[in-house]
Structure formats: C-alpha cells, structure tokens
Design a protein around this motif. Structure first.
Motif, PDB file in Angstrom:
ATOM      1  N   GLY A   1       0.820  -1.203   0.000  1.00 56.76           N
ATOM      2  CA  GLY A   1       0.000   0.000   0.000  1.00 56.76           C
ATOM      3  C   GLY A   1       0.847   1.242   0.000  1.00 56.76           C
ATOM      4  N   GLU A   2       0.284   2.323  -0.519  1.00 59.40           N
ATOM      5  CA  GLU A   2       1.007   3.597  -0.570  1.00 59.40           C
ATOM      6  C   GLU A   2       1.315   4.137   0.814  1.00 59.40           C
ATOM      7  N   ASP A   3       0.574   3.689   1.827  1.00 57.08           N
ATOM      8  CA  ASP A   3       0.848   4.149   3.188  1.00 57.08           C
ATOM      9  C   ASP A   3       2.227   3.720   3.675  1.00 57.08           C
ATOM     10  N   LEU A   4       2.871   2.790   2.973  1.00 49.78           N
ATOM     11  CA  LEU A   4       4.209   2.338   3.366  1.00 49.78           C
ATOM     12  C   LEU A   4       5.313   3.232   2.809  1.00 49.78           C
ATOM     13  N   ALA A   5       4.955   4.277   2.068  1.00 46.38           N
ATOM     14  CA  ALA A   5       5.966   5.137   1.447  1.00 46.38           C
ATOM     15  C   ALA A   5       6.915   5.740   2.476  1.00 46.38           C
ATOM     16  N   ASP A   6       6.400   6.070   3.669  1.00 46.20           N
ATOM     17  CA  ASP A   6       7.243   6.667   4.705  1.00 46.20           C
ATOM     18  C   ASP A   6       7.418   5.741   5.899  1.00 46.20           C
ATOM     19  N   PHE A   7       7.190   4.445   5.693  1.00 43.19           N
ATOM     20  CA  PHE A   7       7.358   3.476   6.780  1.00 43.19           C
ATOM     21  C   PHE A   7       8.836   3.341   7.126  1.00 43.19           C
ATOM     22  N   VAL A   8       9.144   3.365   8.420  1.00 41.89           N
ATOM     23  CA  VAL A   8      10.526   3.244   8.885  1.00 41.89           C
ATOM     24  C   VAL A   8      10.566   2.218  10.022  1.00 41.89           C
ATOM     25  N   SER A   9      11.488   1.288   9.931  1.00 42.77           N
ATOM     26  CA  SER A   9      11.732   0.315  10.991  1.00 42.77           C
ATOM     27  C   SER A   9      13.223   0.041  11.006  1.00 42.77           C
ATOM     28  N   LEU A  10      13.919   0.555  12.006  1.00 38.14           N
ATOM     29  CA  LEU A  10      15.378   0.505  12.033  1.00 38.14           C
ATOM     30  C   LEU A  10      15.935  -0.638  12.857  1.00 38.14           C
TER      31      LEU A  10
ATOM     32  N   ARG B   1      10.146  -8.127   7.245  1.00 34.84           N
ATOM     33  CA  ARG B   1      10.887  -7.596   6.103  1.00 34.84           C
ATOM     34  C   ARG B   1      10.058  -6.478   5.491  1.00 34.84           C
ATOM     35  N   TYR B   2      10.682  -5.428   5.016  1.00 38.42           N
ATOM     36  CA  TYR B   2       9.905  -4.362   4.370  1.00 38.42           C
ATOM     37  C   TYR B   2      10.733  -3.677   3.314  1.00 38.42           C
ATOM     38  N   ASP B   3      10.033  -3.087   2.374  1.00 36.69           N
ATOM     39  CA  ASP B   3      10.667  -2.349   1.282  1.00 36.69           C
ATOM     40  C   ASP B   3       9.801  -1.126   1.009  1.00 36.69           C
ATOM     41  N   SER B   4      10.252   0.027   1.500  1.00 37.78           N
ATOM     42  CA  SER B   4       9.462   1.245   1.348  1.00 37.78           C
ATOM     43  C   SER B   4       9.321   1.630  -0.114  1.00 37.78           C
ATOM     44  N   ALA B   5      10.376   1.377  -0.907  1.00 37.03           N
ATOM     45  CA  ALA B   5      10.320   1.745  -2.327  1.00 37.03           C
ATOM     46  C   ALA B   5       9.271   0.917  -3.062  1.00 37.03           C
TER      47      ALA B   5
ATOM     48  N   GLY C   1      15.042 -14.027  12.593  1.00 37.16           N
ATOM     49  CA  GLY C   1      15.262 -14.141  11.160  1.00 37.16           C
ATOM     50  C   GLY C   1      15.655 -12.825  10.533  1.00 37.16           C
ATOM     51  N   ARG C   2      15.000 -11.751  10.960  1.00 32.40           N
ATOM     52  CA  ARG C   2      15.336 -10.439  10.392  1.00 32.40           C
ATOM     53  C   ARG C   2      16.754 -10.031  10.782  1.00 32.40           C
ATOM     54  N   ARG C   3      17.128 -10.249  12.052  1.00 32.40           N
ATOM     55  CA  ARG C   3      18.486  -9.907  12.483  1.00 32.40           C
ATOM     56  C   ARG C   3      19.518 -10.674  11.662  1.00 32.40           C
ATOM     57  N   ILE C   4      19.279 -11.952  11.460  1.00 35.56           N
ATOM     58  CA  ILE C   4      20.211 -12.785  10.702  1.00 35.56           C
ATOM     59  C   ILE C   4      20.327 -12.296   9.268  1.00 35.56           C
ATOM     60  N   GLU C   5      19.192 -12.031   8.636  1.00 37.01           N
ATOM     61  CA  GLU C   5      19.208 -11.685   7.216  1.00 37.01           C
ATOM     62  C   GLU C   5      19.717 -10.281   6.950  1.00 37.01           C
ATOM     63  N   GLU C   6      19.622  -9.383   7.918  1.00 38.67           N
ATOM     64  CA  GLU C   6      20.117  -8.027   7.727  1.00 38.67           C
ATOM     65  C   GLU C   6      21.577  -7.862   8.127  1.00 38.67           C
TER      66      GLU C   6
END
Length: 256
Positions: free
Chosen positions: A47-56, A82-86, A145-150
């Motif tokens: 969704g377009e609402d993810l354009a400014d989604f941030v998770s650090l 997992r996320y991809d803002s683009a 899983g996210r920690r490992i993959e990043e």
C-alpha cells in the motif's frame, strides 16, 4: 533520539540508540499468504501508506489492528519481518501457537483483504556488535530471522530457537557466519525453559557477544538468570524481553 552507550569507558561495549518515529496508522492490502512452516504463516502487505514506513531495529513492533466482535478493536504487537518502502511492501510472520483474534484473522486472510497497522513507535538500534547469540521461541523467530538476514558479512551469529518439531525449522539467507541450533518441545510446554537451556549449556559464549533473548516471560527470566547467575555474563551485553505472558492477552515484560 536517545543514544545509550552501556559502558562509556569500554570501546568494545554495545551501543543502543533509541530512535522515535512518528506514530501513524496505515491501511494496507494483503497481497500474499503463505505457510512457511506448518506453524508459521507469512502475510505480505502492500500500500502507498508504506511510502514513509521506517523500521530501524530487527526487533521493532507494529500494532496489528483488527475489528473485535463488540465493535471495538483488537490490537497486538508483531515484528516487521521484512519491508521495502520503495516497493511499498511489508512482510509479517504469525506464529500459530494460539488462536487469539489476530491469529484467527491472519489465518483467514486472503489477497485483497485490508489490514490496519500502527507504528512502529520507535526502534532500538544496536551497533558496535559483531558477535550475536539470539535465543527465542516461535514468537521471536521473526525478529531472529530479520536480524540474521540483515547482518553484514563481518557478523558471527549463533541462534537457538525453540520449536515444536523439525518441521518448524526455518532457513535464512545471510551474509553472516551463522550457526543455528533448534530446541524441540511441544507447544504445550512453551513456558518450560528446559529445552532452550539444555542447548544453551552446550554453547560457548565468546567475550563481546551480544545476547538477545525473547520468549514467554518466565522462559526469558530463566534464561537471563542462567546467563547472569550461572555463567556470570555481564548485563550490558544482554537484551531480554518477555514477548508474551501465559494467561494474559497482549502482555509483555522487559528485563533491564
């Protein structure tokens, strides 16, 4: 934004930076639903609402929001796997270890269904760490899983995860040097720390290893006690959370 350096006189100490985000409610659409194991469901949202989604932070949480039978809303915390803002996509994994309202909604979700989320409210960004020991149960696997993959190529990671049986094992794509251990126990014994502790006692913890723990609160408490009392491991190198509390809906515990 607050930066915490747990030992200012030790250049090798881990650094934890607390970053606050604008709290925003987002309306997303389910684009895919997949059982990655019999007990783990993965939903892909867009969704377009993810354009400014941030998770650090790998262990960030968003609020999943679904309608309740009485007209109110049910809200529970879940890790952005997992996320991809683009690309405007967000992946969330649901451990199917209980049949609460959010889990029930996820199990019946189909492409085109709308889901509201809130947050994350903030991130804990851990740096100055190359060695990791990640310990948790099914609810912690998305963050593990996210920690490992990043992780980057310089990272050395050991994980210990409690699952019901070998069919619940997951694989991870990572540049890090990774060693995975699996502790098996029935879901009905998810509040028993013995399976995780049995594996943990066989694992050597090298100095300057950051130990991250998340499971049911009593399990986390037992693992933390083993680390600090039996093995004398320094608290500044441990981050422990009770991701859920048996018998209490939407409850967590943090151990500082």
């Amino acid at each position: 934004m607050d930066t915490i350096q747990t030992s200012p006189h030790d250049a090798t100490a881990p650094k934890i930076e607390r970053v606050r985000h604008e709290l925003k409610r987002r309306s997303l659409v389910v684009t895919d639903a997949e059982r990655i194991t019999p007990g783990m469901l993965r939903l892909t949202l867009s969704g377009e609402d993810l354009a400014d989604f941030v998770s650090l932070g790998a262990d960030d949480h968003v609020k999943i929001i679904v309608p309740a039978a009485d007209g109110t809303e049910e809200r529970r915390d879940y890790t952005p796997r997992r996320y991809d803002s683009a690309k405007r996509t967000l992946v969330i994994d649901f451990a199917l270890h209980e049949a609460g309202p959010i889990t029930q909604w996820a199990m019946s979700a189909r492409p085109g269904d709308v889901l509201n989320i809130g947050g994350p409210r903030g991130s804990a960004v851990i740096s100055n760490v190359e060695r990791w020991l990640l310990i948790g149960d099914e609810t912690a696997l998305p963050a593990i899983g996210r920690r490992i993959e990043e992780a980057g190529a310089a990272a050395r990671i050991t994980s210990i995860a409690a699952v019901a049986d070998p069919g619940e094992q997951q694989t991870f794509d990572t540049r890090a040097a990774l060693t995975c251990h699996w502790a098996y126990r029935p879901l009905g014994e998810a509040t028993d720390a013995s399976a995780l502790l049995a594996v943990l006692r066989t694992v050597e913890i090298e100095p300057d290893t950051f130990v991250w723990v998340a499971a049911e609160a009593s399990v986390t408490r037992a693992i933390r006690a083993h680390l600090t009392e039996e093995r004398g491991y320094p608290l500044r190198w441990i981050k422990a959370s009770g991701y859920w509390v048996k018998g209490k809906a939407d409850s967590t515990e943090k151990f500082e």
